[in-house]
Enzyme design. Structure first.
Site, PDB file in Angstrom:
ATOM      1  N   HIS A 152       0.820  -1.215   0.000  1.00 23.47           N
ATOM      2  CA  HIS A 152       0.000   0.000   0.000  1.00 23.47           C
ATOM      3  C   HIS A 152       0.843   1.250   0.000  1.00 23.47           C
ATOM      4  CE1 HIS A 152      -3.516  -2.316   1.898  1.00 23.47           C
ATOM      5  NE2 HIS A 152      -3.648  -2.214   0.604  1.00 23.47           N
ATOM      6  N   GLU A 197      10.247 -18.032 -20.693  1.00 29.79           N
ATOM      7  CA  GLU A 197      10.877 -17.837 -19.386  1.00 29.79           C
ATOM      8  C   GLU A 197      11.910 -18.912 -19.078  1.00 29.79           C
ATOM      9  OE1 GLU A 197       7.947 -15.851 -16.477  1.00 29.79           O
ATOM     10  OE2 GLU A 197       6.838 -17.545 -17.269  1.00 29.79           O
ATOM     11  N   ASP A 222      12.292 -14.483 -14.949  1.00 32.82           N
ATOM     12  CA  ASP A 222      12.548 -15.915 -14.845  1.00 32.82           C
ATOM     13  C   ASP A 222      13.578 -16.384 -15.860  1.00 32.82           C
ATOM     14  OD1 ASP A 222      11.079 -17.050 -12.690  1.00 32.82           O
ATOM     15  OD2 ASP A 222       9.257 -16.483 -13.750  1.00 32.82           O
ATOM     16  N   CYS A 231       8.250  -8.432 -20.820  1.00 36.10           N
ATOM     17  CA  CYS A 231       7.421  -7.910 -19.731  1.00 36.10           C
ATOM     18  C   CYS A 231       8.082  -8.093 -18.366  1.00 36.10           C
ATOM     19  CB  CYS A 231       6.036  -8.537 -19.750  1.00 36.10           C
ATOM     20  SG  CYS A 231       6.076 -10.317 -19.484  1.00 36.10           S
TER      21      CYS A 231
HETATM   22  C1  PEP Z   1       9.011 -12.754 -15.600  1.00 38.00           C
HETATM   23  O1  PEP Z   1       9.359 -13.847 -15.140  1.00 38.00           O
HETATM   24  O2  PEP Z   1       9.767 -11.957 -16.191  1.00 38.00           O
HETATM   25  C2  PEP Z   1       7.618 -12.315 -15.435  1.00 38.00           C
HETATM   26  C3  PEP Z   1       7.184 -11.218 -16.006  1.00 38.00           C
HETATM   27  O3  PEP Z   1       6.818 -13.069 -14.620  1.00 38.00           O
HETATM   28  P1  PEP Z   1       6.889 -13.002 -13.007  1.00 38.00           P
HETATM   29  O4  PEP Z   1       7.814 -11.881 -12.623  1.00 38.00           O
HETATM   30  O5  PEP Z   1       5.483 -12.770 -12.547  1.00 38.00           O
HETATM   31  O6  PEP Z   1       7.421 -14.364 -12.689  1.00 38.00           O
HETATM   32 MG    MG Z   2       7.841 -15.292 -14.544  1.00 43.67          MG
END
Ligand code: PEP
Ligand code: MG
Length: 581
Positions: free
Chosen positions: A191, A433, A457, A504
């Protein structure tokens, strides 16, 4: 001078005298309650709850007016705790059974609840512990008649250092009197971080020892973009940060004009720039910062924030709200990604020796198909309300992708039979990943509609470095040649098939890497909402041509240090306002 490293929670530089906020604990009376006084004690307790509820509700109204409905919703958790019949009846029973004062019983019950939440694995749960403690403090103050201190009366502009700040305090922080925030606890989705972002207060959270190391009135600074707090800075460091602060303020002026500008390189190549979303509270920031869509909706936070499985309807409502708010912009909903470091006991995720190599991501969904089907029904129903794409986490090969797609087809057929509206086509993506998905990218790309590289990952599995292990974090290196090659392989395979390929993971939101990723041929980036303007500024200032040159050069280098040197040197020259000395 002492530098502390934490989590960059809200960008900007704040410099000022420290004001330490103690997690003030209201003293409660012990002693015994006479049997004839029990009813009066119970009445006092009910009265304290009523008063606290009235306060929290009026605070909620104030936040809704001052900051917005989305931020105000943060206090709904506190209303729920105050209205929780279980907590009330436990306290009343304890007063009767133990003949102890109401404050004593209530503190015991809520302290146990806060401790349970704090010990849990999910960051979201730990965030809820702050709510429990805040409610406890408020009710105990009413029971003990002790007036609570508030930051609302802060006299001089200060840098607030605290263990954590409850949402009610965050909401009351006088913006003109708070130059920055440094907290020991909290994470990106706590928060404190959400509210700091919403109110434009530079903040670093998760500093672990700021309260212990800081002194009241001591000069300090926080760099909320880099996640650093510096106590008692030397004159040189201070001057450097004053300069950065001025630059950042100038940049912010430009950011405002950027909101409606396209994310496109100086020579006209579009680079999709979306935002990552974990909790709905982030939605206003995503819209305000001009994200072109949601490139990663981490749906697991919806599961991790409750005690029982969410119903199809609850999920549908949540997805629909987000999809409608973003329409016509795309929302990439990632199916449940539990396991690894994300657990919820009610999901029955097993205790594993190597959870990151265990029942994670899509593997879990394929094994627990009743949970998967419910989520897919909710997502498919939401597709009727906007522009939805779906993506699977932790895909290792084509077989898993096909199995997941087959489940979707069955669920879709069933919904159609029930006459439920859905989009005619829902693009399906795979997250890259694992090394397996990199080497098998040509196979995956032949059947998926898009690809998104989860670098968080991918780096961990490529370099065999646990992403959560602080002791080896220095070798968790996004610029490792093997990581760059992995991204290169993925991009090239997607390019051959004309498939969009996004990134991402956190690497996408790191301004230093933005040109490199564009140059590697990544077509879309999805980043934390508040990083959108910064990344967009960089994309708009560089040409695709120069980005390609940088990437090609980096792909020839032998060590992470070589790559870092070249990238840093290049970015400092091109963007001295961000990366200059
Ligand atoms: C990642 O692994 O880069 C990803 C975006 O997923 P998370 O961070 O939720 O594992
Ligand atoms: Mg991930």
């Amino acid at each position: 001078m002492k530098a502390l490293h934490g989590i960059a929670a809200s960008p900007g530089i704040g410099i000022g005298p420290v004001h330490i906020v103690d997690p003030e604990e209201v003293d409660v009376r012990d002693g015994d309650v006479r049997p004839e006084d029990v009813p009066a004690e119970e009445k006092r307790f009910r009265c304290a709850i009523e008063r606290s509820l009235a306060e929290v509700r009026s605070l909620r109204e104030k936040i809704a007016l001052d900051t917005g409905e989305e931020e105000a919703k943060i206090l709904d958790a506190q209303v729920a705790i105050l209205e929780d019949p279980e907590v009330t009846s436990q306290t009343l029973q304890a007063i009767e059974r133990d003949r102890k004062p109401a404050g004593f019983c209530y503190r015991k019950i809520l302290s146990a609840a806060a401790a349970r939440l704090e010990e849990s694995d999910g960051e979201y749960y730990r965030g809820r512990a702050v709510d429990v403690r805040d409610v406890r403090r408020r009710v105990l103050a009413h029971l003990g008649g002790v007036k609570q201190r508030s930051l609302a009366d802060l006299a001089t502009p200060s840098l607030i250092v605290a263990s954590d700040l409850p949402p009610s305090e965050m909401a009351l922080l006088p913006r003109d009197k708070v130059v920055g925030l440094a907290t020991d606890l909290g994470g990106r989705t706590s928060h404190t971080a959400i509210m700091a972002r919403a109110r434009g207060i530079p903040a670093v959270v998760g500093l672990k020892e700021a309260v212990r190391a800081a002194g009241e009135g001591m000069l300090a600074l926080v760099d909320g973009s880099r996640g650093v707090a510096i106590l008692d800075p030397d004159p040189e460091t201070l001057a450097e940060h004053h300069l950065r602060q001025r630059r950042y303020e100038e940049l912010k002026q430009n950011f405002a004009t950027l909101k409606d500008q396209k994310s496109v390189t100086a020579d006209g190549r579009p680079v999709g720039l979306g935002a990552n979303l974990e909790v709905p509270e982030e939605l206003p920031g995503i819209l305000a910062n001009g994200a072109e869509g949601i490139g990663l909706y981490r749906t697991e936070f919806f599961y991790l924030s409750r005690q029982t499985l969410p119903t199809e309807e609850a999920q549908f409502q949540a997805y629909r709200t987000i999809v409608e708010a973003m329409a016509p912009r795309p929302v990439i909903i990632r199916t449940l990604d539990v396991g690894g470091d994300k657990f919820a006991s009610y999901l029955g995720t097993p205790i594993e020796r190597n959870p990151f190599l265990g029942l994670r991501g899509l593997r879990f969904s394929l094994q627990r198909q009743e949970i998967f089907r419910t989520q897919l029904r909710a997502i498919l129903r939401a597709t009727a309300h906007g522009n939805v794409k779906m993506m699977f986490p932790m895909v290792v090969g084509l077989e898993e992708f096909r199995r997941a797609r087959a489940v979707i087809e069955r669920v879709r057929a069933q919904l159609a039979q029930e006459g439920i509206a859905m989009a005619r086509r829902v693009p399906l993506g795979v997250m890259i990943e694992t090394p397996a998905s990199v080497f098998g990218i040509d196979l995956l790309a032949s059947e998926a509609d898009f690809v998104s590289v989860g670098t968080n990952d991918l780096i961990q599995y490529t370099l065999a470095v646990d992403r959560g292990n602080a002791a080896i974090s220095s070798i968790y290196e996004p610029l490792h040649p093997s990581v760059l090659r992995a991204i290169h392989i993925v991009v090239e395979a997607c390019r051959r098939r004309g498939l969009p390929v996004g990134v991402c993971g956190e690497m996408a939101g790191e301004p230093l890497y933005a040109v490199l990723l564009v140059g590697l041929g990544v077509t879309d980036l999805s980043v934390s909402p508040y990083l959108v303007p910064e990344i967009k500024t960089i994309i708009r200032a560089c040409t695709y041509d120069e980005a390609t040159h940088l990437a090609q050069r980096c792909l020839t280098l032998a060590t992470p240090a070589d790559v870092r040197h070249v990238v840093t040197e290049y970015m400092s020259r091109r963007f001295p306002e961000y990366f200059g000395a």
